[in-house]
Design a protein around this motif. Structure first.
Motif, PDB file in Angstrom:
ATOM      1  N   PHE A 142       0.817  -1.219   0.000  1.00 34.27           N
ATOM      2  CA  PHE A 142       0.000   0.000   0.000  1.00 34.27           C
ATOM      3  C   PHE A 142       0.849   1.267   0.000  1.00 34.27           C
ATOM      4  O   PHE A 142       0.680   2.143  -0.854  1.00 34.27           O
ATOM      5  N   ARG A 145       2.966   1.804  -3.110  1.00 34.32           N
ATOM      6  CA  ARG A 145       2.105   2.117  -4.249  1.00 34.32           C
ATOM      7  C   ARG A 145       1.645   3.574  -4.212  1.00 34.32           C
ATOM      8  O   ARG A 145       1.741   4.272  -5.210  1.00 34.32           O
ATOM      9  N   ILE A 146       1.144   4.023  -3.061  1.00 32.67           N
ATOM     10  CA  ILE A 146       0.605   5.392  -3.055  1.00 32.67           C
ATOM     11  C   ILE A 146       1.711   6.427  -3.199  1.00 32.67           C
ATOM     12  O   ILE A 146       1.479   7.511  -3.695  1.00 32.67           O
ATOM     13  N   HIS A 147       2.913   6.080  -2.771  1.00 34.47           N
ATOM     14  CA  HIS A 147       4.010   7.040  -2.910  1.00 34.47           C
ATOM     15  C   HIS A 147       4.857   6.752  -4.150  1.00 34.47           C
ATOM     16  O   HIS A 147       5.893   7.375  -4.335  1.00 34.47           O
ATOM     17  N   ARG A 196       4.168  -3.287   7.014  1.00 37.81           N
ATOM     18  CA  ARG A 196       3.534  -2.259   6.189  1.00 37.81           C
ATOM     19  C   ARG A 196       4.198  -0.901   6.423  1.00 37.81           C
ATOM     20  O   ARG A 196       4.418  -0.128   5.490  1.00 37.81           O
ATOM     21  N   VAL A 200       7.603   1.665   3.461  1.00 38.03           N
ATOM     22  CA  VAL A 200       7.845   3.009   2.906  1.00 38.03           C
ATOM     23  C   VAL A 200       9.228   3.521   3.303  1.00 38.03           C
ATOM     24  O   VAL A 200       9.554   4.683   3.093  1.00 38.03           O
TER      25      VAL A 200
END
Lengths: 286, 272
Positions: A142, A145-147, A196, A200
């Motif tokens: 997640f 992907r978003i970053h 998770r 990042v």
């Protein structure tokens, strides 16, 4: 109430290391500015919910690659303190902060800091495991992907795998990444949440009583993980479990009614508390 | 207690089964390819016969248009209410208006549609006037179920995403909407079923036409299935009754189909 000055505290926090440690610290801080003593420095931090002051002039320094524990009785402000570091309380009605939270010398509350980017550098794990009700893979993917942290699928696969490995979960879930995260046990879910957060590539991991909702076995695994994580990350842990604080903490801050009562190396705080309140809390008579 | 429950269930199921039985039997008697693909001949005051293709095409157009208007508005409204409003004064007002709309008689809404769209805007009896009026009736269902479905998504998930540096809109797009989707779809399909079965608002705004939809959305009356059911069932001729039975059958089957599709889709969505 006694309040330690930030300077000696920081000396205690990172000054006990050997030459190797210093070199290591120096290596890690390359390219970063203002990293004098501690990755995170809180300076005269106050926080308010409306008129109510919940943090009172907190000053302390959190060293790199250590587990720093905030402990204290319920309502002492430890969670609020933790959440000021990644600005998670932004947007909470009537919440405001004065003072500074410096990470690598930059005040996270200054106008040039984007809270979104801040949170990619300062990850967070919550008390109750909160995996997204999607697959194990998608949970870990997640953040990247978003970053848009990865360009290809194989790169993303790699990040997912590494994150799960770092969270000591790969062996248990590596063959069923497409299964729902909700099928995992509570302890596995919590480690998934850690994976998770790691995906990042943060520098700091904030943990808000991450083991308190788990059974003893799972809690132990998460504790072990905290100790492993400090090799590569700076861990800040909130807990009201003193045994846990003693087991995993390098530095311990004791908060009471929004004030920092005592801060120092874990052994000192637990064996020779300087403040009577700390002693009482440790004895369980507060 | 158990006896009472069973009795109540029977009490509800018997009329339902009776209705379905009647329309299925009668519908199957009169259904034929020509009946579905030819237009209605004659009007209420003279001999009525032919098929119902004009009503089918009109209903499809009206529903497609009304759904296209309702769903985006209802979705956006529901998202606003659940994720952005913080229960402010404006959102309270919005909810109140929506509740009033939902509780309103469709006849009144139809009359309002007549005055506003048909007369004031000067669109005449038309597909657009009909669809807009329908969408007023359908909107509250999408709006409310979207809000409720989003509110059911636990806040942990929002917090977790925020802590990963997700913006509010990213979280909504990638997570919350997805988990609310079964509920939202249910709301959309409920609203479509409501729209499909409305008669009164369309009588005022779409009127009726014996001709297939010709592509013009203004100043052209359109046919619709409930008209045939409502009007032709009252005419004293077998051929008119047959058209009414056929239309009822088509309506019931499509609502049934929509519900089955909905269940499959919802199940698909609920799976991870």
């Amino acid at each position: 109430m006694m309040k330690p000055e930030p300077e000696p505290v920081h000396r205690v926090a990172s000054g006990q290391g050997t030459r190797e440690r210093e070199i290591l610290d120096h290596e890690r801080s390359k390219g970063l500015t203002g990293d004098e003593g501690g990755l995170i420095r809180l300076q005269s931090l106050c926080a308010y919910y409306g008129e109510q002051k919940v943090l009172d002039e907190i000053s302390l320094s959190i060293a790199r690659n250590r587990v720093t524990v905030f402990m204290g009785p319920s309502g002492c402000g430890k969670t609020t303190l933790l959440r000021t570091i990644n600005r998670m309380n932004d947007g909470v009605r009537k919440f405001r902060v004065t003072g500074q939270v410096l990470i690598n010398g930059t005040d996270v509350y200054s106008s040039e800091v984007d809270p979104i980017l801040l949170r990619t550098r300062v990850g967070m794990v919550f008390q109750k495991p909160n995996p997204f009700p999607i697959s194990i893979y998608d949970n870990v993917a997640f953040g990247p992907r978003i970053h848009k942290l990865t360009k290809t699928k194989s790169e993303l696969d790699q990040v997912v795998r590494e994150s799960l490995e770092k969270a000591a979960l790969w062996e248990e879930v590596g063959t069923r990444l497409n299964k729902s995260a909700l099928e995992l046990s509570g302890g596995q879910q919590q480690r998934l949440c850690i994976a998770r957060a790691l995906a990042v590539k943060p520098e700091v991991i904030l943990m808000d009583e991450p083991a308190s909702a788990l059974d003893p076995g799972s809690a132990f695994k998460v504790e072990e993980l905290m100790v492993e994580l400090k090799e590569n990350y700076t861990v800040v842990l909130v807990t009201h479990n003193m045994q846990q604080a003693a087991r995993v903490g390098n530095e311990v801050a004791f908060l009471y009614r929004g004030e920092l009562v005592e801060f120092g190396p874990a052994e000192e705080v637990f064996q020779n508390p300087k403040n009577a309140l700390t002693e009482k809390y440790i004895r369980g008579t507060l | 207690m158990t006896g009472l429950t069973v009795f109540s269930i029977v009490l509800v199921l018997v009329p339902l089964a009776d209705i379905i039985y009647l329309f299925v039997i009668k519908g199957l008697e009169v259904i034929s390819w020509p009946a579905l693909t030819t237009i209605t001949v004659g009007t209420g005051v003279e001999f009525v016969g032919g098929g119902i293709s004009n009503a089918i095409s009109g209903t499809v157009v009206l529903m497609a248009l009304a759904t296209a208007i309702t769903v985006p508005l209802g979705l956006l409204g529901g998202i606003y209410m659940a994720e952005f409003s913080n229960n402010n004064k404006f959102s309270e007002a919005l909810r109140f208006v929506s509740d009033v709309l939902a509780g309103n008689s469709s006849m009144v809404v139809g009359l309002a549609g007549y005055f506003i769209f048909v007369l004031y805007f000067g669109w005449g009896y038309s597909a657009l006037a009909g669809a807009l009026t329908l969408s007023i009736l359908m909107f509250p269902y999408v709006f409310r179920t979207t809000e409720l479905a989003l509110r059911k998504v636990p806040d942990d998930i929002r917090e977790g995403a925020r802590a990963l540096g997700s913006t509010k809109s990213t979280t909504i797009n990638r997570l919350t909407l997805r988990f609310a989707m079964p509920g939202i779809l249910t709301g959309i399909l409920l609203s479509v079923s409501i729209g499909l079965s409305e008669t009164a608002p369309l009588l005022f705004t779409a009127s009726f036409s014996n001709y297939n939809f010709n592509g013009s959305f203004l100043h052209t009356p359109v046919g619709f299935l409930t008209y045939i059911v409502y009007v032709y069932s009252q005419l004293p001729s077998n051929s008119a009754h047959n058209l009414a039975y056929l239309s009822s059958f088509v309506l019931i089957t499509s609502i049934l189909l929509i519900n089955i599709v909905a269940r499959v889709v919802v199940r698909r969505f609920s799976k991870v």
